[in-house]
Motif scaffolding. Structure first.
Motif, PDB file in Angstrom:
ATOM      1  N   TYR A  86       0.825  -1.207   0.000  1.00 36.64           N
ATOM      2  CA  TYR A  86       0.000   0.000   0.000  1.00 36.64           C
ATOM      3  C   TYR A  86       0.860   1.258   0.000  1.00 36.64           C
ATOM      4  O   TYR A  86       0.593   2.219  -0.746  1.00 36.64           O
ATOM      5  CB  TYR A  86      -0.945   0.012   1.197  1.00 36.64           C
ATOM      6  CG  TYR A  86      -2.222  -0.747   0.942  1.00 36.64           C
ATOM      7  CD1 TYR A  86      -3.359  -0.101   0.499  1.00 36.64           C
ATOM      8  CD2 TYR A  86      -2.280  -2.127   1.124  1.00 36.64           C
ATOM      9  CE1 TYR A  86      -4.545  -0.794   0.248  1.00 36.64           C
ATOM     10  CE2 TYR A  86      -3.448  -2.838   0.881  1.00 36.64           C
ATOM     11  CZ  TYR A  86      -4.579  -2.167   0.439  1.00 36.64           C
ATOM     12  OH  TYR A  86      -5.739  -2.845   0.178  1.00 36.64           O
ATOM     13  N   LEU A  87       1.885   1.264   0.821  1.00 37.63           N
ATOM     14  CA  LEU A  87       2.778   2.422   0.865  1.00 37.63           C
ATOM     15  C   LEU A  87       3.454   2.626  -0.486  1.00 37.63           C
ATOM     16  O   LEU A  87       3.610   3.766  -0.958  1.00 37.63           O
ATOM     17  CB  LEU A  87       3.820   2.241   1.960  1.00 37.63           C
ATOM     18  CG  LEU A  87       3.290   2.271   3.395  1.00 37.63           C
ATOM     19  CD1 LEU A  87       4.409   1.871   4.375  1.00 37.63           C
ATOM     20  CD2 LEU A  87       2.753   3.648   3.754  1.00 37.63           C
ATOM     21  N   PHE A  88       3.833   1.530  -1.130  1.00 36.67           N
ATOM     22  CA  PHE A  88       4.510   1.630  -2.416  1.00 36.67           C
ATOM     23  C   PHE A  88       3.551   2.112  -3.507  1.00 36.67           C
ATOM     24  O   PHE A  88       3.940   2.910  -4.376  1.00 36.67           O
ATOM     25  CB  PHE A  88       5.112   0.279  -2.803  1.00 36.67           C
ATOM     26  CG  PHE A  88       6.002   0.329  -4.007  1.00 36.67           C
ATOM     27  CD1 PHE A  88       7.174   1.070  -3.991  1.00 36.67           C
ATOM     28  CD2 PHE A  88       5.674  -0.357  -5.163  1.00 36.67           C
ATOM     29  CE1 PHE A  88       8.008   1.121  -5.104  1.00 36.67           C
ATOM     30  CE2 PHE A  88       6.488  -0.316  -6.282  1.00 36.67           C
ATOM     31  CZ  PHE A  88       7.665   0.434  -6.253  1.00 36.67           C
ATOM     32  N   ALA A  89       2.303   1.659  -3.460  1.00 25.86           N
ATOM     33  CA  ALA A  89       1.312   2.136  -4.429  1.00 25.86           C
ATOM     34  C   ALA A  89       1.111   3.638  -4.284  1.00 25.86           C
ATOM     35  O   ALA A  89       1.062   4.377  -5.276  1.00 25.86           O
ATOM     36  CB  ALA A  89      -0.016   1.400  -4.239  1.00 25.86           C
ATOM     37  N   GLN A  90       0.992   4.113  -3.050  1.00 30.44           N
ATOM     38  CA  GLN A  90       0.776   5.547  -2.812  1.00 30.44           C
ATOM     39  C   GLN A  90       2.020   6.361  -3.168  1.00 30.44           C
ATOM     40  O   GLN A  90       1.910   7.466  -3.729  1.00 30.44           O
ATOM     41  CB  GLN A  90       0.363   5.747  -1.356  1.00 30.44           C
ATOM     42  CG  GLN A  90      -1.027   5.179  -1.073  1.00 30.44           C
ATOM     43  CD  GLN A  90      -1.267   4.821   0.378  1.00 30.44           C
ATOM     44  OE1 GLN A  90      -0.427   5.075   1.248  1.00 30.44           O
ATOM     45  NE2 GLN A  90      -2.409   4.218   0.660  1.00 30.44           N
ATOM     46  N   GLU A  91       3.192   5.819  -2.879  1.00 27.37           N
ATOM     47  CA  GLU A  91       4.430   6.494  -3.276  1.00 27.37           C
ATOM     48  C   GLU A  91       4.534   6.591  -4.791  1.00 27.37           C
ATOM     49  O   GLU A  91       4.931   7.629  -5.343  1.00 27.37           O
ATOM     50  CB  GLU A  91       5.621   5.719  -2.713  1.00 27.37           C
ATOM     51  CG  GLU A  91       6.977   6.225  -3.127  1.00 27.37           C
ATOM     52  CD  GLU A  91       8.106   5.292  -2.688  1.00 27.37           C
ATOM     53  OE1 GLU A  91       9.055   5.090  -3.480  1.00 27.37           O
ATOM     54  OE2 GLU A  91       8.025   4.754  -1.573  1.00 27.37           O
ATOM     55  N   THR A  92       4.149   5.521  -5.481  1.00 27.21           N
ATOM     56  CA  THR A  92       4.170   5.530  -6.949  1.00 27.21           C
ATOM     57  C   THR A  92       3.180   6.553  -7.498  1.00 27.21           C
ATOM     58  O   THR A  92       3.480   7.264  -8.467  1.00 27.21           O
ATOM     59  CB  THR A  92       3.857   4.131  -7.499  1.00 27.21           C
ATOM     60  OG1 THR A  92       4.823   3.198  -6.998  1.00 27.21           O
ATOM     61  CG2 THR A  92       3.881   4.122  -9.019  1.00 27.21           C
ATOM     62  N   ALA A  93       1.996   6.636  -6.890  1.00 20.14           N
ATOM     63  CA  ALA A  93       1.011   7.642  -7.323  1.00 20.14           C
ATOM     64  C   ALA A  93       1.587   9.043  -7.186  1.00 20.14           C
ATOM     65  O   ALA A  93       1.426   9.888  -8.072  1.00 20.14           O
ATOM     66  CB  ALA A  93      -0.271   7.503  -6.509  1.00 20.14           C
ATOM     67  N   ASP A  94       2.276   9.303  -6.070  1.00 24.37           N
ATOM     68  CA  ASP A  94       2.912  10.609  -5.871  1.00 24.37           C
ATOM     69  C   ASP A  94       3.958  10.876  -6.951  1.00 24.37           C
ATOM     70  O   ASP A  94       4.040  11.985  -7.503  1.00 24.37           O
ATOM     71  CB  ASP A  94       3.583  10.671  -4.493  1.00 24.37           C
ATOM     72  CG  ASP A  94       2.584  10.730  -3.352  1.00 24.37           C
ATOM     73  OD1 ASP A  94       1.419  11.083  -3.600  1.00 24.37           O
ATOM     74  OD2 ASP A  94       2.975  10.413  -2.212  1.00 24.37           O
ATOM     75  N   ASN A  95       4.771   9.860  -7.262  1.00 25.09           N
ATOM     76  CA  ASN A  95       5.842  10.043  -8.244  1.00 25.09           C
ATOM     77  C   ASN A  95       5.305  10.220  -9.656  1.00 25.09           C
ATOM     78  O   ASN A  95       5.815  11.048 -10.431  1.00 25.09           O
ATOM     79  CB  ASN A  95       6.801   8.848  -8.192  1.00 25.09           C
ATOM     80  CG  ASN A  95       7.678   8.848  -6.958  1.00 25.09           C
ATOM     81  OD1 ASN A  95       7.747   9.847  -6.227  1.00 25.09           O
ATOM     82  ND2 ASN A  95       8.340   7.739  -6.689  1.00 25.09           N
ATOM     83  N   VAL A  96       4.271   9.460 -10.011  1.00 20.44           N
ATOM     84  CA  VAL A  96       3.660   9.621 -11.338  1.00 20.44           C
ATOM     85  C   VAL A  96       3.030  11.008 -11.454  1.00 20.44           C
ATOM     86  O   VAL A  96       3.154  11.682 -12.491  1.00 20.44           O
ATOM     87  CB  VAL A  96       2.618   8.515 -11.585  1.00 20.44           C
ATOM     88  CG1 VAL A  96       1.790   8.827 -12.837  1.00 20.44           C
ATOM     89  CG2 VAL A  96       3.295   7.161 -11.729  1.00 20.44           C
TER      90      VAL A  96
END
Length: 513
Positions: A86-96
């Motif tokens: 979950y943390l990685f999905a949200q971090e990826t959303a921030d980066n995209v």
């Protein structure tokens, strides 16, 4: 109307309180939680716009990229779990979101006289991916290396999630990203889906709603480059001559997925790997109390059609301010209160309940999954009611359930929009009502509770007062003839529309009454 941009639906405490104040001082006294995890603020006058915009920017928010022909707000599960995926999905959303944010300084020049308040440094991998021009993706010496002077042919939508969690309506997006982890729970890469989109136009069969399809798998270190390659493919090849056909779904529909993949791979510089197997999807609302996994709790609260006003707004403000809570907005127009200590649970629950913000066991299951767009009187595209009409529609559906003998805990996914643009994603609902005239709806059937199957148009020009004539026979026959655990959407698909119309025409009333 103005709209904020909040990747993953994250809203810092300071920003929530600011938006609450602005709604009262410069809006119509309400906040609206959108289906893309953002705020809408209605009723802002033009001469107040700079004051409102600068207040948002100075308090950890922004509206940059929330509208226009570019990447919109990036969705991710709103649950603040302390889980690696979950943390990685949200971090990826921030980066995209950062990768595809406009780079020129005009936005800040316009609204805060050039001051930069978002001071956090971008992750180096975002800067590197944006600046990389090894495959000819960038405009050289341009303030907008990805967008150039024309930006994209149309709006662009991206969602990121983890396996099983379809709280983001993954397949309705131009790009859907799913974190793939190893047996130890460590993220390794992403399955990518492309070509979803909801907007269409009545009586133009060449326009259509479409769900995304698999493109392939990429390792996690390549995800920004893969996303950029897809965006550039749409930028270079999406239609610019007619906005009705300029979404990426039409490009993929025209080319086919194989040609689209070949072109994207040229900009990506690699071949996509085969998609990894995934478990079945589920819709997750995150309503009620949940442990975050870090010693704290979060509480998901149902908000009808995302409209926060009156006593609910006042009470939410008091709780969020008193306990200094950050919040998150869900793609289903609800709100999540984050980082709650155990000793705060009881007093918070009591105060919220008194304001009508109930725990999920006290909210009608029909309401928990329903959505509606603003429509009248707030949207100039509206043909008929949606947000103002859905409360009575849901009550009538519940009454029909009771009449034909369906249990209270049984439900169908109902979504209502005031026009065919589909902002509340009605084409994924089991019952989609799409405005097509005064007090009239086009009826769509066949979506599924986990939002993995697109509905189809069943009837046109159904007047609001005739809903019982259409749906009571269908609900009755669903109760009578469904297979084990068969949802209403699956039932309507299995029987087919000809048979459903026969059932409506031959219905003589439920023997339960």
């Amino acid at each position: 109307m103005l709209r904020t941009k909040n990747p993953s639906g994250k809203v810092p405490n300071q920003l929530y309180l600011t938006m609450d104040d602005l709604a009262d001082e410069f809006g119509i006294g309400t906040l609206r939680l959108t289906t893309r995890q953002t705020f809408q603020l209605h009723g802002v006058l033009k001469h107040d716009l700079k004051t409102v915009m600068s207040s948002i920017i100075r308090n950890m928010g922004r509206t940059l990229g929330a509208c226009g022909d570019l990447n919109r707000n990036v969705l991710a599960p709103a649950a603040p779990y302390a889980k690696r995926d979950y943390l990685f999905a949200q971090e990826t959303a921030d980066n995209v979101a950062a990768l595809l944010t406009p780079q020129s300084g005009f936005y800040y020049d316009m609204w805060v006289d050039g001051e930069r308040f978002m001071t956090a440094e971008e992750p180096p991998e975002v800067v590197e991916a944006r600046n990389d021009n090894s495959r000819g993706t960038n405009f050289v010496d341009s303030p907008e290396p990805i967008y150039g002077t024309q930006f994209l042919p149309r709006k662009f939508k991206i969602a990121v999630t983890v396996p099983t969690d379809n709280s983001v309506d993954l397949l309705t997006n131009d790009i859907g990203l799913v974190v793939v982890s190893d047996e130890n729970g460590e993220p390794q890469g992403f399955n990518i889906y492309v070509g979803g989109g909801m907007g269409r136009t009545h009586r133009m069969e060449s326009t259509f709603a479409r769900i995304a399809e698999p493109l392939g798998y990429v390792p996690k270190e390549d995800i920004l480059y893969a996303v950029k390659a897809i965006v550039v493919t749409q930028r270079e090849h999406g239609r610019r001559d007619d906005r009705k056909y300029s979404r990426m779904k039409y490009l993929i529909s025209s080319w086919g997925i194989e040609k689209f993949r070949d072109v994207v791979e040229q900009y990506y510089g690699k071949k996509f790997e085969a998609s990894r197997d995934l478990p079945e999807w589920e819709f997750k609302s995150y309503l009620g109390w949940h442990e975050q996994g870090d010693g704290a709790w979060f509480c998901g609260l149902h908000v009808d059609s995302g409209r926060v006003g009156g006593n609910m707004k006042k009470t939410l403000r008091e709780v969020i301010e008193k306990y200094k809570l950050d919040v998150r907005i869900t793609p289903n127009q609800n709100i999540v209160l984050c980082d709650i200590k155990s000793e705060w649970k009881r007093p918070i629950t009591t105060v919220l309940a008194q304001a009508g913000l109930l725990q999920p066991e006290f909210v009608d299951p029909l309401n928990q999954t329903a959505m509606a767009c603003p429509a009248f009187p707030l949207c100039p595209l509206a043909i008929t009611e949606a947000e103002r009409g859905i409360p009575s529609i849901l009550k009538r559906v519940r009454a029909m359930f009771e009449k034909v003998g369906l249990e209270y805990d049984e439900s169908v996914v109902v979504r209502v929009t005031g026009c065919p643009n589909g902002c509340a994603r009605p084409y994924m609902a089991e019952v989609g009502l799409v405005g097509d005239g005064p007090n009239s709806y086009q009826v769509w059937l066949g979506g599924t509770p986990n939002q993995t199957q697109i509905a189809r148009a069943f009837m046109d020009k159904v007047k609001i007062h005739d809903l019982e004539k259409v749906f009571e026979p269908l609900f009755y026959n669903w109760k009578l003839g469904r297979q084990a655990k068969e949802s209403f959407g699956e039932f309507t698909t299995r029987l087919g529309f000809e048979k459903l119309k026969e059932l409506i025409d031959s219905y003589e009333g439920s023997p339960n009454n």
